[in-house]
Design a protein around this motif. Structure first.
Motif, PDB file in Angstrom:
ATOM      1  N   LEU A   1      48.877  67.762  60.462  1.00  0.00           N
ATOM      2  CA  LEU A   1      48.881  66.952  59.251  1.00  0.00           C
ATOM      3  C   LEU A   1      50.291  66.796  58.684  1.00  0.00           C
ATOM      4  N   SER A   2      51.096  67.847  58.784  1.00  0.00           N
ATOM      5  CA  SER A   2      52.483  67.725  58.340  1.00  0.00           C
ATOM      6  C   SER A   2      53.206  66.661  59.156  1.00  0.00           C
ATOM      7  N   ALA A   3      52.927  66.633  60.463  1.00  0.00           N
ATOM      8  CA  ALA A   3      53.537  65.617  61.323  1.00  0.00           C
ATOM      9  C   ALA A   3      53.046  64.221  60.960  1.00  0.00           C
ATOM     10  N   HIS A   4      51.750  64.099  60.646  1.00  0.00           N
ATOM     11  CA  HIS A   4      51.218  62.801  60.221  1.00  0.00           C
ATOM     12  C   HIS A   4      51.948  62.292  58.978  1.00  0.00           C
ATOM     13  N   LEU A   5      52.109  63.171  57.991  1.00  0.00           N
ATOM     14  CA  LEU A   5      52.759  62.752  56.745  1.00  0.00           C
ATOM     15  C   LEU A   5      54.195  62.311  56.991  1.00  0.00           C
ATOM     16  N   ARG A   6      54.905  63.057  57.813  1.00  0.00           N
ATOM     17  CA  ARG A   6      56.296  62.697  58.099  1.00  0.00           C
ATOM     18  C   ARG A   6      56.356  61.385  58.885  1.00  0.00           C
TER      19      ARG A   6
END
Length: 263
Positions: free
Chosen positions: A187-192
């Motif tokens: 999810l952190s990768a999605h947001l970035r």
């Protein structure tokens, strides 16, 4: 203090939320006061912060609980006006026939400025909510701002639609905790990626654990993290968003040109 229409000092509140309307309201109001004392112009709360999130608490709200929820939302609006603070906060709302998972935005005058009902529902969501139908973009002191909720982040289409409507900053509420911590890097990768591919700022707020699936974070249009909360801890993170940064506009315009097939 005079504000610059091309800058926003924003925060994301990572707080513990339960099914207690009274406790949730007390938490929200206290955090709003802290945010205003810090000089923040906007504070973002998690998904369903006012009510608690039915799939996690294990029960849906009854229609007769709606007046109490409305009263608490009115308290949030009044506090926004008192503090001169913009607030984005999640709540379960009764539409008259069903419940929706909604993010509501109150201006620094306490006016309801924007609402967004979660469009992309998880399988558990569908047991409690009806899906929203459209994206929401609103003006905050000359800055175009869009809204997304939790599972929406897994899909680039929602962000694309907001950016095509002019969104420069996207506020993202989460209610993700209790396990499945493998999602933290995903999810952190999605947001970035959502920030970088669209040339927009992202302000994401999640509940404070335990076992969060993504920490609260603020990300710039290059996909770089400006601020990030610690796992499972209640805190306010903040960052100054400089909307005059040329690279943000360039990234956004280049993306829109390429997506629409232009050389």
């Amino acid at each position: 203090m005079a504000w610059n229409v091309r800058e926003l000092y924003v925060g994301a509140a990572q707080v513990a939320i339960s099914d207690s309307l009274a406790n949730n309201l007390s938490t929200i109001v206290a955090v709003m006061a802290r945010a205003a004392a810090q000089g923040l112009e906007l504070i973002v709360f998690p998904e369903a912060a006012v009510t608690g999130y039915s799939p996690s608490i294990g029960r849906g709200r009854r229609p007769e609980e709606w007046p109490a929820i409305q009263q608490n939302l009115s308290r949030v609006a009044d506090k926004s006006a008192e503090l001169g603070l913009w607030v984005a906060v999640g709540a379960e709302v009764w539409t008259g026939t069903a419940w929706a998972n909604r993010m509501l935005v109150y201006s620094d005058l306490g006016e309801l400025t924007a609402t967004y009902d979660k469009v992309r529902l998880t399988r558990p969501d569908r047991n409690y909510y009806v899906p929203g139908a459209q994206a929401t973009v609103f003006d905050l002191r000359g800055v175009s701002v869009g809204l997304q909720i939790c599972y929406d982040a897994r899909f680039p289409e929602g962000y694309r639609e907001l950016v095509e409507q002019g969104a420069e900053v996207i506020l993202q509420g989460f209610y993700g905790a209790g396990g499945e911590t493998w999602k933290v890097p995903v999810l952190s990768a999605h947001l970035r990626s959502r920030a970088a591919e669209n040339g927009c700022f992202v302000v994401a707020s999640n509940v404070a654990g335990p076992l969060q699936i993504v920490p609260s974070q603020i990300i710039d249009p290059l996909g770089l993290v400006l601020a990030q909360a610690n796992q499972d801890r209640e805190e306010i993170i903040s960052a100054q968003l400089d909307l005059s940064q040329v690279y943000a506009s360039e990234i956004r315009q280049e993306y829109l040109r390429r997506r629409n097939g232009h050389a």
